[in-house]
Design a protein around this motif. Sequence first.
Motif, PDB file in Angstrom:
ATOM      1  N   LEU A   1      48.728  48.888  44.933  1.00  0.00           N
ATOM      2  CA  LEU A   1      48.011  50.033  44.368  1.00  0.00           C
ATOM      3  C   LEU A   1      47.449  49.711  42.989  1.00  0.00           C
ATOM      4  N   ALA A   2      48.221  48.952  42.193  1.00  0.00           N
ATOM      5  CA  ALA A   2      47.783  48.605  40.833  1.00  0.00           C
ATOM      6  C   ALA A   2      46.561  47.704  40.844  1.00  0.00           C
ATOM      7  N   ALA A   3      46.327  47.013  41.940  1.00  0.00           N
ATOM      8  CA  ALA A   3      45.135  46.166  42.046  1.00  0.00           C
ATOM      9  C   ALA A   3      43.882  46.995  42.264  1.00  0.00           C
TER      10      ALA A   3
ATOM     11  N   PHE B   1      49.109  32.762  41.011  1.00  0.00           N
ATOM     12  CA  PHE B   1      49.937  33.958  41.177  1.00  0.00           C
ATOM     13  C   PHE B   1      49.129  35.205  40.843  1.00  0.00           C
ATOM     14  N   VAL B   2      48.344  35.127  39.777  1.00  0.00           N
ATOM     15  CA  VAL B   2      47.498  36.260  39.370  1.00  0.00           C
ATOM     16  C   VAL B   2      46.437  36.536  40.433  1.00  0.00           C
ATOM     17  N   ALA B   3      45.837  35.479  40.970  1.00  0.00           N
ATOM     18  CA  ALA B   3      44.823  35.661  42.009  1.00  0.00           C
ATOM     19  C   ALA B   3      45.411  36.334  43.246  1.00  0.00           C
ATOM     20  N   GLU B   4      46.656  36.004  43.558  1.00  0.00           N
ATOM     21  CA  GLU B   4      47.326  36.597  44.712  1.00  0.00           C
ATOM     22  C   GLU B   4      47.751  38.038  44.455  1.00  0.00           C
ATOM     23  N   HIS B   5      48.098  38.334  43.204  1.00  0.00           N
ATOM     24  CA  HIS B   5      48.618  39.663  42.858  1.00  0.00           C
ATOM     25  C   HIS B   5      47.881  40.218  41.635  1.00  0.00           C
ATOM     26  N   PRO B   6      46.611  40.591  41.765  1.00  0.00           N
ATOM     27  CA  PRO B   6      45.854  41.073  40.596  1.00  0.00           C
ATOM     28  C   PRO B   6      46.410  42.346  39.982  1.00  0.00           C
ATOM     29  N   GLY B   7      47.238  43.069  40.730  1.00  0.00           N
ATOM     30  CA  GLY B   7      47.844  44.270  40.164  1.00  0.00           C
ATOM     31  C   GLY B   7      48.914  43.965  39.134  1.00  0.00           C
ATOM     32  N   VAL B   8      49.476  42.755  39.196  1.00  0.00           N
ATOM     33  CA  VAL B   8      50.561  42.387  38.283  1.00  0.00           C
ATOM     34  C   VAL B   8      50.128  42.384  36.823  1.00  0.00           C
ATOM     35  N   PRO B   9      49.071  41.660  36.429  1.00  0.00           N
ATOM     36  CA  PRO B   9      48.693  41.679  35.012  1.00  0.00           C
ATOM     37  C   PRO B   9      48.259  43.055  34.537  1.00  0.00           C
ATOM     38  N   ARG B  10      47.663  43.854  35.410  1.00  0.00           N
ATOM     39  CA  ARG B  10      47.284  45.209  35.026  1.00  0.00           C
ATOM     40  C   ARG B  10      48.522  46.020  34.646  1.00  0.00           C
ATOM     41  N   MET B  11      49.596  45.861  35.425  1.00  0.00           N
ATOM     42  CA  MET B  11      50.836  46.580  35.127  1.00  0.00           C
ATOM     43  C   MET B  11      51.513  46.008  33.887  1.00  0.00           C
ATOM     44  N   LEU B  12      51.497  44.671  33.755  1.00  0.00           N
ATOM     45  CA  LEU B  12      52.138  44.022  32.618  1.00  0.00           C
ATOM     46  C   LEU B  12      51.478  44.440  31.312  1.00  0.00           C
ATOM     47  N   PHE B  13      50.143  44.390  31.259  1.00  0.00           N
ATOM     48  CA  PHE B  13      49.428  44.807  30.057  1.00  0.00           C
ATOM     49  C   PHE B  13      49.691  46.277  29.765  1.00  0.00           C
TER      50      PHE B  13
ATOM     51  N   GLN C   1      39.231  38.338  31.472  1.00  0.00           N
ATOM     52  CA  GLN C   1      37.821  38.126  31.834  1.00  0.00           C
ATOM     53  C   GLN C   1      37.582  38.339  33.320  1.00  0.00           C
ATOM     54  N   THR C   2      38.469  37.826  34.142  1.00  0.00           N
ATOM     55  CA  THR C   2      38.255  37.958  35.584  1.00  0.00           C
ATOM     56  C   THR C   2      38.519  39.383  36.060  1.00  0.00           C
ATOM     57  N   LEU C   3      39.455  40.083  35.424  1.00  0.00           N
ATOM     58  CA  LEU C   3      39.679  41.487  35.782  1.00  0.00           C
ATOM     59  C   LEU C   3      38.475  42.334  35.378  1.00  0.00           C
ATOM     60  N   LEU C   4      37.937  42.086  34.181  1.00  0.00           N
ATOM     61  CA  LEU C   4      36.778  42.845  33.723  1.00  0.00           C
ATOM     62  C   LEU C   4      35.557  42.588  34.598  1.00  0.00           C
ATOM     63  N   SER C   5      35.450  41.364  35.117  1.00  0.00           N
ATOM     64  CA  SER C   5      34.307  41.034  35.968  1.00  0.00           C
ATOM     65  C   SER C   5      34.458  41.606  37.365  1.00  0.00           C
ATOM     66  N   GLY C   6      35.665  42.088  37.670  1.00  0.00           N
ATOM     67  CA  GLY C   6      35.924  42.596  39.015  1.00  0.00           C
ATOM     68  C   GLY C   6      36.133  41.506  40.042  1.00  0.00           C
ATOM     69  N   LYS C   7      36.352  40.279  39.565  1.00  0.00           N
ATOM     70  CA  LYS C   7      36.550  39.145  40.469  1.00  0.00           C
ATOM     71  C   LYS C   7      37.829  38.392  40.092  1.00  0.00           C
ATOM     72  N   PRO C   8      38.998  39.028  40.279  1.00  0.00           N
ATOM     73  CA  PRO C   8      40.257  38.381  39.856  1.00  0.00           C
ATOM     74  C   PRO C   8      40.534  37.049  40.523  1.00  0.00           C
ATOM     75  N   LYS C   9      40.067  36.864  41.746  1.00  0.00           N
ATOM     76  CA  LYS C   9      40.321  35.591  42.442  1.00  0.00           C
ATOM     77  C   LYS C   9      39.510  34.442  41.848  1.00  0.00           C
TER      78      LYS C   9
END
Length: 202
Positions: free
Chosen positions: A24-26, A99-111, A173-181
């Motif tokens: 969901l966080a992704a 790991f971030v590419a696989e779970h983009p919701g993780v850094p969003r929750m961590l931050f 940068q990759t989260l802001l671009s909408g392309k975490p992978k």
Amino acid sequence: MDVHPPHLPADVRREVTVEAVIALAAERNPGDITTSAIAQHMGLTQGALFRHFPSKDAIWEAVMDWVAARLMARVDAAIAAHTQTLDALEAVFLTHTAFVAEHPGVPRMLFGELQRAEDTAAKRAARSLLAAYGKRLRQLIATGQQRGELHRDIDAEAAATLFIGTIQGLVMQTLLSGKPKHIRTLAPGVFALYLRCIGSSS
């Protein structure tokens, strides 16, 4: 919506809940994720969810514990798989970004947790993860200096901070671009620049 069998062992149900929150966080702001949304995503009632977690904060703490256990296990495996410090550092860098590419919701929750004013259990778990990660890096860098693989005059603390900060910058940068992978594509070149700063000139 993910629908799981209604009768799962407690530990399995807890892990499935954590995975649902990360999914969901992704897709949305972690701060906007409610227990109702989690239960709906899992095909459960809130009552069923609260049989395994006493509160939303307890769910968030479980998420941070899940992240810490899995990320640090991958980091330790990456270090153990290489005898050369530079190879180990690169493996850790690429492992973390994967790991971030696989779970983009993780850094969003961590931050999100680290920005909260109150000192929650999840926030303490996030700080502990960063502290453990930094310690691994400092030890690895110090070993590389002793072996002559890294510049002897670099500050190991600063080098570890730069390592983590570089990954965090890539994540943002990759989260802001909408392309975490896309972090997988960028990571090797960025690490090569980091290596030029710390590698031995001999």
